[in-house]
Scaffold this motif. Structure first.
Motif, PDB file in Angstrom:
ATOM      1  N   GLN A 215       2.303  -0.595  -8.382  1.00 19.18           N
ATOM      2  CA  GLN A 215       1.524   0.168  -7.413  1.00 19.18           C
ATOM      3  C   GLN A 215       2.427   1.007  -6.510  1.00 19.18           C
ATOM      4  N   PRO A 216       1.870   2.009  -5.857  1.00 17.89           N
ATOM      5  CA  PRO A 216       2.653   2.851  -4.938  1.00 17.89           C
ATOM      6  C   PRO A 216       2.817   2.213  -3.570  1.00 17.89           C
ATOM      7  N   SER A 217       3.081   0.907  -3.555  1.00 16.87           N
ATOM      8  CA  SER A 217       3.273   0.180  -2.300  1.00 16.87           C
ATOM      9  C   SER A 217       4.692  -0.361  -2.262  1.00 16.87           C
ATOM     10  N   LEU A 218       5.268  -0.439  -1.091  1.00 19.52           N
ATOM     11  CA  LEU A 218       6.608  -0.989  -0.967  1.00 19.52           C
ATOM     12  C   LEU A 218       6.631  -2.476  -1.299  1.00 19.52           C
ATOM     13  N   PHE A 219       5.516  -3.160  -1.142  1.00 19.78           N
ATOM     14  CA  PHE A 219       5.414  -4.560  -1.542  1.00 19.78           C
ATOM     15  C   PHE A 219       5.663  -4.698  -3.041  1.00 19.78           C
ATOM     16  N   SER A 220       5.202  -3.712  -3.791  1.00 19.35           N
ATOM     17  CA  SER A 220       5.380  -3.733  -5.242  1.00 19.35           C
ATOM     18  C   SER A 220       6.725  -3.161  -5.667  1.00 19.35           C
ATOM     19  N   LEU A 221       7.182  -2.105  -4.985  1.00 21.51           N
ATOM     20  CA  LEU A 221       8.345  -1.360  -5.455  1.00 21.51           C
ATOM     21  C   LEU A 221       9.677  -1.877  -4.930  1.00 21.51           C
ATOM     22  N   LEU A 222       9.734  -2.304  -3.658  1.00 22.49           N
ATOM     23  CA  LEU A 222      11.014  -2.737  -3.098  1.00 22.49           C
ATOM     24  C   LEU A 222      11.632  -3.911  -3.865  1.00 22.49           C
ATOM     25  N   PRO A 223      10.869  -4.952  -4.207  1.00 17.70           N
ATOM     26  CA  PRO A 223      11.471  -6.027  -5.019  1.00 17.70           C
ATOM     27  C   PRO A 223      11.923  -5.541  -6.391  1.00 17.70           C
ATOM     28  N   ALA A 224      11.192  -4.569  -6.981  1.00 16.60           N
ATOM     29  CA  ALA A 224      11.603  -4.037  -8.279  1.00 16.60           C
ATOM     30  C   ALA A 224      12.907  -3.259  -8.167  1.00 16.60           C
ATOM     31  N   TRP A 225      13.106  -2.598  -7.029  1.00 14.78           N
ATOM     32  CA  TRP A 225      14.325  -1.812  -6.827  1.00 14.78           C
ATOM     33  C   TRP A 225      15.503  -2.674  -6.377  1.00 14.78           C
ATOM     34  N   LEU A 226      15.232  -3.622  -5.475  1.00 19.84           N
ATOM     35  CA  LEU A 226      16.319  -4.301  -4.765  1.00 19.84           C
ATOM     36  C   LEU A 226      16.382  -5.806  -5.008  1.00 19.84           C
TER      37      LEU A 226
ATOM     38  N   LEU B  14      -1.439   3.163   9.264  1.00 15.64           N
ATOM     39  CA  LEU B  14      -0.360   2.224   8.959  1.00 15.64           C
ATOM     40  C   LEU B  14      -0.635   1.431   7.681  1.00 15.64           C
ATOM     41  N   THR B  15      -1.899   1.222   7.376  1.00 13.46           N
ATOM     42  CA  THR B  15      -2.268   0.336   6.275  1.00 13.46           C
ATOM     43  C   THR B  15      -1.679   0.740   4.926  1.00 13.46           C
ATOM     44  N   PRO B  16      -1.787   2.018   4.493  1.00 14.67           N
ATOM     45  CA  PRO B  16      -1.219   2.358   3.182  1.00 14.67           C
ATOM     46  C   PRO B  16       0.300   2.219   3.128  1.00 14.67           C
ATOM     47  N   LEU B  17       0.949   2.174   4.284  1.00 12.35           N
ATOM     48  CA  LEU B  17       2.408   2.087   4.313  1.00 12.35           C
ATOM     49  C   LEU B  17       2.895   0.662   4.077  1.00 12.35           C
ATOM     50  N   VAL B  18       2.107  -0.333   4.450  1.00 15.62           N
ATOM     51  CA  VAL B  18       2.603  -1.709   4.394  1.00 15.62           C
ATOM     52  C   VAL B  18       1.667  -2.686   3.687  1.00 15.62           C
ATOM     53  N   SER B  19       0.479  -2.266   3.306  1.00 15.65           N
ATOM     54  CA  SER B  19      -0.433  -3.189   2.639  1.00 15.65           C
ATOM     55  C   SER B  19       0.175  -3.677   1.331  1.00 15.65           C
ATOM     56  N   PRO B  20       0.018  -4.961   1.014  1.00 17.41           N
ATOM     57  CA  PRO B  20       0.595  -5.472  -0.225  1.00 17.41           C
ATOM     58  C   PRO B  20      -0.130  -4.997  -1.481  1.00 17.41           C
ATOM     59  N   TYR B  21      -1.328  -4.433  -1.327  1.00 20.09           N
ATOM     60  CA  TYR B  21      -2.092  -3.984  -2.489  1.00 20.09           C
ATOM     61  C   TYR B  21      -2.712  -2.636  -2.142  1.00 20.09           C
ATOM     62  N   ILE B  22      -2.201  -1.595  -2.754  1.00 23.19           N
ATOM     63  CA  ILE B  22      -2.645  -0.251  -2.376  1.00 23.19           C
ATOM     64  C   ILE B  22      -2.507   0.690  -3.565  1.00 23.19           C
ATOM     65  N   TRP B  23      -3.335   1.700  -3.608  1.00 23.92           N
ATOM     66  CA  TRP B  23      -3.257   2.751  -4.625  1.00 23.92           C
ATOM     67  C   TRP B  23      -3.134   4.095  -3.932  1.00 23.92           C
TER      68      TRP B  23
ATOM     69  N   ASP C 270       0.615   5.995 -10.977  1.00 28.52           N
ATOM     70  CA  ASP C 270       0.301   5.993  -9.558  1.00 28.52           C
ATOM     71  C   ASP C 270       1.504   5.679  -8.676  1.00 28.52           C
ATOM     72  N   HIS C 271       2.438   4.863  -9.163  1.00 32.09           N
ATOM     73  CA  HIS C 271       3.548   4.459  -8.300  1.00 32.09           C
ATOM     74  C   HIS C 271       4.497   5.608  -7.978  1.00 32.09           C
ATOM     75  N   TYR C 272       4.413   6.716  -8.736  1.00 30.13           N
ATOM     76  CA  TYR C 272       5.260   7.865  -8.434  1.00 30.13           C
ATOM     77  C   TYR C 272       4.861   8.548  -7.125  1.00 30.13           C
ATOM     78  N   PHE C 273       3.705   8.202  -6.594  1.00 30.08           N
ATOM     79  CA  PHE C 273       3.222   8.827  -5.353  1.00 30.08           C
ATOM     80  C   PHE C 273       3.518   7.984  -4.116  1.00 30.08           C
ATOM     81  N   TRP C 274       4.363   6.984  -4.227  1.00 27.88           N
ATOM     82  CA  TRP C 274       4.556   6.022  -3.146  1.00 27.88           C
ATOM     83  C   TRP C 274       4.973   6.683  -1.837  1.00 27.88           C
ATOM     84  N   TRP C 275       5.708   7.792  -1.928  1.00 28.72           N
ATOM     85  CA  TRP C 275       6.263   8.460  -0.750  1.00 28.72           C
ATOM     86  C   TRP C 275       5.209   9.263   0.016  1.00 28.72           C
TER      87      TRP C 275
END
Length: 389
Positions: A244-255, A293-302, A351-356
């Motif tokens: 998903q385009p959420s940091l909850f999903s992407l940050l662990p995948a990256w780091l 703020l919600t789309p920036l930090v929610s653990p489940y977002i599109w 969808d995750h390409y739109f995270w920014w």
């Protein structure tokens, strides 16, 4: 005897006639669009229409296997209980009703954010265009998503709570919680607002109201198909694990594990900011901040949930007076548009390409408001909203 102004009477009659003709044309256009609709709207079909249709047939609303090969309903049952009459319509007609309703919701959101009984036409139309033409709003409309309606419901809940209507304020919240990930910060803020109004009693009343309305909205499911709960649980478990385009999903995948730590810090920071907003700012602005703020930090977002940022953007359009700050808002908006178009044209559009996107739009609004406050006239805060001073 009082002299009758015939010219004034004739003018009012002419205006009434024109208004009646326009209303008739609009109503006729709506009927034609619904009657000739060919829409299917994937998310609307799977999450609302099909469950409502099955419920009215006396079947499980959360088991679509008898209707479609693909489709897994995951919206919570309150929305099905409220909108189940849509199941009486054929899918194309129901999807068009939902689509036209979404347009009406856009208008209502801009009007509520403007906080004026008769907003100026130009900023109102610009705000409406900003919402309607945002790239992920177009995806939202195509899919028949729910996030736009959730915005309106949370704004209405603030209006009701500001009038101390605790029991009524829980209704829009209960319905909005059909997608609970969109209400993480908003509900927290409403409970803070209730506490400021009536301490623990206010929190208890609002919480009981939300719970009570949620149960009432689920009654149609219990009455028409009492055994729906196991299928609902199964549908949630069968929901695929998407990137998903959420940091909850992407940050662990990256780091790796440090990504979880960074996300946790970001979420905690957002919660602190959220609490500060609801303690220091009027309810409407606090809610706009919570939604943004919600789309920036929610653990489940599109990415279509990024529309939660748009009311704050429109709020800024109505109140920013500095030309540079106003220009910055539009430059940021158009940059967001252009970069999202680039993603669509140069990737597979996952969808995750739109995270920014949410972070860019939020940053633009914050910088524009800071510019206005630093170099322009100060923003004056009032109890029922905020007006540019």
């Amino acid at each position: 005897m009082r002299e009758i102004d015939l010219s004034s009477t004739a003018e009012r009659g002419l205006r009434g006639l024109v208004a009646a003709i326009l209303a008739a044309v609009l109503a006729g256009g709506v009927v034609w669009l619904i009657a000739n609709s060919q829409l299917t709207s994937w998310d609307f079909r799977n999450n609302l229409w099909a469950p409502a249709y099955l419920l009215l047939q006396g079947q499980s609303p959360y088991d679509l296997s008898g209707l479609y090969d693909l489709g897994n309903p995951v919206w919570l049952p309150m929305v099905i209980g409220f909108f189940f009459p849509l199941g009486w319509l054929p899918l194309p007609q129901a999807a068009m009703v939902w689509q036209l309703g979404s347009v009406a919701v856009m208008v209502a959101v801009v009007w509520l954010v403007a906080e004026q009984k008769r907003p100026l036409l130009l900023p109102f139309m610009l705000g409406l265009l900003a919402i309607g033409l945002y790239p992920r709003m177009l995806a939202h409309l195509q899919l028949g998503q729910f996030s736009l309606l959730a915005i309106l419901l949370y704004l209405l809940s603030v209006k009701l709570l500001s009038r101390h209507l605790f029991w009524l304020a829980g209704l829009p919240v209960a319905l909005a919680l059909a997608k609970p990930q969109l209400g993480i910060l908003a509900v927290m803020g409403l409970l803070i607002m209730a506490y400021h109004q009536a301490k623990g009693r206010g929190v208890g009343l609002l919480a009981a109201s939300i719970a009570g309305w949620s149960i009432l909205l689920m009654l149609p499911l219990f009455l028409l198909y009492p055994g729906w709960v196991p299928d609902f649980v199964a549908a949630l478990r069968q929901n695929p694990s998407w990137v998903q385009p959420s940091l909850f999903s992407l940050l662990p995948a990256w780091l790796g594990w440090s990504g979880w730590v960074i996300w946790g810090i970001l979420f905690a920071g957002a919660a602190v900011v959220n609490g500060w907003l609801w303690s220091q700012r009027p309810g409407l602005l606090a809610m706009l901040g919570s939604l943004a703020l919600t789309p920036l930090v929610s653990p489940y977002i599109w990415s279509w949930d990024f529309v939660l940022l748009l009311p704050l953007f429109v709020w800024a359009l109505f109140r920013v007076r500095r030309l540079e700050a106003h220009g910055l808002l539009w430059v940021g908006y158009l940059l967001n548009w252009g970069l999202m178009l680039w993603v669509v044209l140069n990737t597979d559009g996952s969808d995750h390409y739109f995270w920014w996107g949410g972070w860019l739009l939020a940053s633009v609004v914050v910088v524009a408001l800071a510019w206005q406050k630093r170099y322009g006239l100060a923003l004056n805060y009032v109890e029922d909203g905020i007006s540019g001073g």
